[in-house]
Design a protein around this motif. Structure first.
Motif, PDB file in Angstrom:
ATOM      1  N   ILE A   1      39.985  41.876  33.985  1.00 44.72           N
ATOM      2  CA  ILE A   1      39.290  40.708  33.439  1.00 44.72           C
ATOM      3  C   ILE A   1      40.159  39.469  33.663  1.00 44.72           C
ATOM      4  CG2 ILE A   1      38.384  39.677  31.315  1.00 44.72           C
ATOM      5  CD1 ILE A   1      37.919  42.520  30.297  1.00 44.72           C
ATOM      6  N   PRO A   2      39.563  38.358  34.086  1.00 41.17           N
ATOM      7  CA  PRO A   2      40.357  37.121  34.242  1.00 41.17           C
ATOM      8  C   PRO A   2      41.066  36.759  32.935  1.00 41.17           C
ATOM      9  CG  PRO A   2      38.149  36.820  35.128  1.00 41.17           C
ATOM     10  CD  PRO A   2      38.160  38.155  34.428  1.00 41.17           C
ATOM     11  N   LYS A   3      42.251  36.176  33.053  1.00 39.67           N
ATOM     12  CA  LYS A   3      43.101  35.893  31.894  1.00 39.67           C
ATOM     13  C   LYS A   3      42.373  35.133  30.787  1.00 39.67           C
ATOM     14  CE  LYS A   3      47.543  33.966  30.645  1.00 39.67           C
ATOM     15  NZ  LYS A   3      48.767  33.336  31.071  1.00 39.67           N
ATOM     16  N   GLU A   4      41.582  34.142  31.150  1.00 44.44           N
ATOM     17  CA  GLU A   4      40.912  33.331  30.123  1.00 44.44           C
ATOM     18  C   GLU A   4      39.788  34.075  29.414  1.00 44.44           C
ATOM     19  OE1 GLU A   4      39.063  32.615  34.094  1.00 44.44           O
ATOM     20  OE2 GLU A   4      41.103  32.461  33.371  1.00 44.44           O
ATOM     21  N   GLU A   5      39.365  35.227  29.947  1.00 41.32           N
ATOM     22  CA  GLU A   5      38.280  35.997  29.323  1.00 41.32           C
ATOM     23  C   GLU A   5      38.772  37.256  28.614  1.00 41.32           C
ATOM     24  OE1 GLU A   5      35.185  36.784  32.143  1.00 41.32           O
ATOM     25  OE2 GLU A   5      35.143  34.714  32.828  1.00 41.32           O
ATOM     26  N   LYS A   6      40.064  37.517  28.670  1.00 41.36           N
ATOM     27  CA  LYS A   6      40.597  38.717  28.025  1.00 41.36           C
ATOM     28  C   LYS A   6      40.450  38.615  26.512  1.00 41.36           C
ATOM     29  CE  LYS A   6      43.982  39.756  31.544  1.00 41.36           C
ATOM     30  NZ  LYS A   6      44.141  41.111  31.944  1.00 41.36           N
ATOM     31  N   THR A   7      40.164  39.733  25.891  1.00 41.66           N
ATOM     32  CA  THR A   7      40.063  39.749  24.439  1.00 41.66           C
ATOM     33  C   THR A   7      41.452  39.881  23.832  1.00 41.66           C
ATOM     34  OG1 THR A   7      39.719  42.137  24.427  1.00 41.66           O
ATOM     35  CG2 THR A   7      37.757  40.751  24.428  1.00 41.66           C
ATOM     36  N   LYS A   8      41.639  39.274  22.709  1.00 39.07           N
ATOM     37  CA  LYS A   8      42.893  39.356  21.961  1.00 39.07           C
ATOM     38  C   LYS A   8      42.673  40.311  20.795  1.00 39.07           C
ATOM     39  CE  LYS A   8      44.784  36.020  24.331  1.00 39.07           C
ATOM     40  NZ  LYS A   8      45.646  36.361  25.420  1.00 39.07           N
ATOM     41  N   HIS A   9      43.726  40.884  20.293  1.00 37.68           N
ATOM     42  CA  HIS A   9      43.597  41.740  19.126  1.00 37.68           C
ATOM     43  C   HIS A   9      44.737  41.473  18.155  1.00 37.68           C
ATOM     44  CE1 HIS A   9      46.317  44.059  21.694  1.00 37.68           C
ATOM     45  NE2 HIS A   9      46.754  44.622  20.594  1.00 37.68           N
TER      46      HIS A   9
END
Length: 79
Positions: free
Chosen positions: A23-31
């Protein structure tokens, strides 16, 4: 050697990283790991069939509190 809680947390972290791999960096989910009070309840009266329930209580207006240390071994959790 890690405790079972830390091992489980590490497994979940690896799953998260795996799911974000393409996934492109700006679309990665954070947790973020938070603390919740989980209450298991049952009635011992029913010996043949366990009648059980689970309640999850998230404090801090439903957001939970950040998990900073392992509740089992006390190791600081990086997040």
């Amino acid at each position: 050697m890690s405790c079972k809680f830390c091992e489980s947390l590490q497994d979940w972290s690896h799953i998260h990283e795996f799911n974000n791999r393409d996934i492109p960096k700006e679309e990665k989910t954070k947790h973020e790991y938070t603390v919740a009070l989980v209450i298991h309840s049952w009635c011992p009266k029913y010996k043949t069939k366990r009648q059980a329930g689970r309640t999850v209580d998230y404090r801090n207006q439903g957001l939970g509190y950040k998990l900073n240390y392992c509740p089992e071994c006390g190791r600081k959790i990086r997040g």
